[in-house]
Design a protein around this motif. Sequence first.
Motif, PDB file in Angstrom:
ATOM      1  N   VAL A 275     -33.847  24.094  65.851  1.00  0.00           N
ATOM      2  CA  VAL A 275     -34.353  23.789  64.650  1.00  0.00           C
ATOM      3  C   VAL A 275     -33.208  23.285  64.284  1.00  0.00           C
ATOM      4  O   VAL A 275     -32.348  23.381  63.865  1.00  0.00           O
ATOM      5  N   GLU A 276     -33.686  21.953  63.887  1.00  0.00           N
ATOM      6  CA  GLU A 276     -33.051  20.578  63.750  1.00  0.00           C
ATOM      7  C   GLU A 276     -33.037  20.726  62.261  1.00  0.00           C
ATOM      8  O   GLU A 276     -34.156  21.223  60.704  1.00  0.00           O
ATOM      9  N   SER A 277     -32.392  20.209  61.670  1.00  0.00           N
ATOM     10  CA  SER A 277     -32.389  20.198  59.756  1.00  0.00           C
ATOM     11  C   SER A 277     -31.460  18.901  59.221  1.00  0.00           C
ATOM     12  O   SER A 277     -30.695  17.826  60.549  1.00  0.00           O
TER      13      SER A 277
ATOM     14  N   TRP B 166     -28.874  14.848  71.114  1.00  0.00           N
ATOM     15  CA  TRP B 166     -30.249  14.684  70.330  1.00  0.00           C
ATOM     16  C   TRP B 166     -31.130  13.113  70.702  1.00  0.00           C
ATOM     17  O   TRP B 166     -29.797  12.271  71.213  1.00  0.00           O
ATOM     18  N   PHE B 167     -32.412  12.965  70.281  1.00  0.00           N
ATOM     19  CA  PHE B 167     -33.621  12.227  71.007  1.00  0.00           C
ATOM     20  C   PHE B 167     -33.853  11.659  70.123  1.00  0.00           C
ATOM     21  O   PHE B 167     -34.216  12.508  69.239  1.00  0.00           O
ATOM     22  N   ARG B 168     -35.120  10.812  70.435  1.00  0.00           N
ATOM     23  CA  ARG B 168     -35.082  11.092  69.024  1.00  0.00           C
ATOM     24  C   ARG B 168     -36.771   9.522  69.496  1.00  0.00           C
ATOM     25  O   ARG B 168     -36.479   8.553  70.734  1.00  0.00           O
TER      26      ARG B 168
ATOM     27  N   TYR C 106     -35.899  12.983  64.844  1.00  0.00           N
ATOM     28  CA  TYR C 106     -34.640  13.182  65.099  1.00  0.00           C
ATOM     29  C   TYR C 106     -35.209  14.781  66.361  1.00  0.00           C
ATOM     30  O   TYR C 106     -35.438  15.061  65.934  1.00  0.00           O
ATOM     31  N   TYR C 107     -34.984  14.421  67.511  1.00  0.00           N
ATOM     32  CA  TYR C 107     -35.036  16.073  68.703  1.00  0.00           C
ATOM     33  C   TYR C 107     -33.575  16.418  68.950  1.00  0.00           C
ATOM     34  O   TYR C 107     -33.198  15.847  69.742  1.00  0.00           O
ATOM     35  N   CYS C 108     -33.159  18.126  68.704  1.00  0.00           N
ATOM     36  CA  CYS C 108     -32.015  18.478  69.854  1.00  0.00           C
ATOM     37  C   CYS C 108     -32.432  19.008  70.792  1.00  0.00           C
ATOM     38  O   CYS C 108     -34.228  18.918  71.034  1.00  0.00           O
ATOM     39  N   ALA C 109     -31.906  18.911  71.815  1.00  0.00           N
ATOM     40  CA  ALA C 109     -32.000  19.058  73.377  1.00  0.00           C
ATOM     41  C   ALA C 109     -31.178  20.023  73.771  1.00  0.00           C
ATOM     42  O   ALA C 109     -29.729  19.226  73.251  1.00  0.00           O
TER      43      ALA C 109
END
Length: 122
Positions: A5-7, A36-38, A94-97
């Motif tokens: 879960v990103e914030s 992180w990716f975007r 932006y995505y967490c991985a």
Amino acid sequence: QVQLVESGGGLVQAGGSLRLSCTASGRAFSSDAMGWFRQAPGKEREFVAAISWAGGNTNYADSVKGRFTISRGNAKNTVYLQMNSLKPEDTAVYYCAVGTYIRTVVAGPDYWGQGTQVTVSS
């Protein structure tokens, strides 16, 4: 069930800063690398930064080196992305991985978050 879960996303003016957070749950992540990716509109998802399980090794995309800093929380299931000197071209989701190693995160993470929007106005 693994969940990321990103914030911390939002709207900021060029030159400003934002700090993204990602918390992982569902199993232990203390030995995994995180990153992180975007993805900007109309573009492919791209790697931004990754950090090893202990936090001692990091990897950054050339486009963010010197402006972004990745770090992990003490509990190791949280990863942060401090973004400074933001530019309009940083606008993206932006995505967490999570992956076993940094190279796994870069090449193809095992898990993804849902993403958080970052918009940088000029």
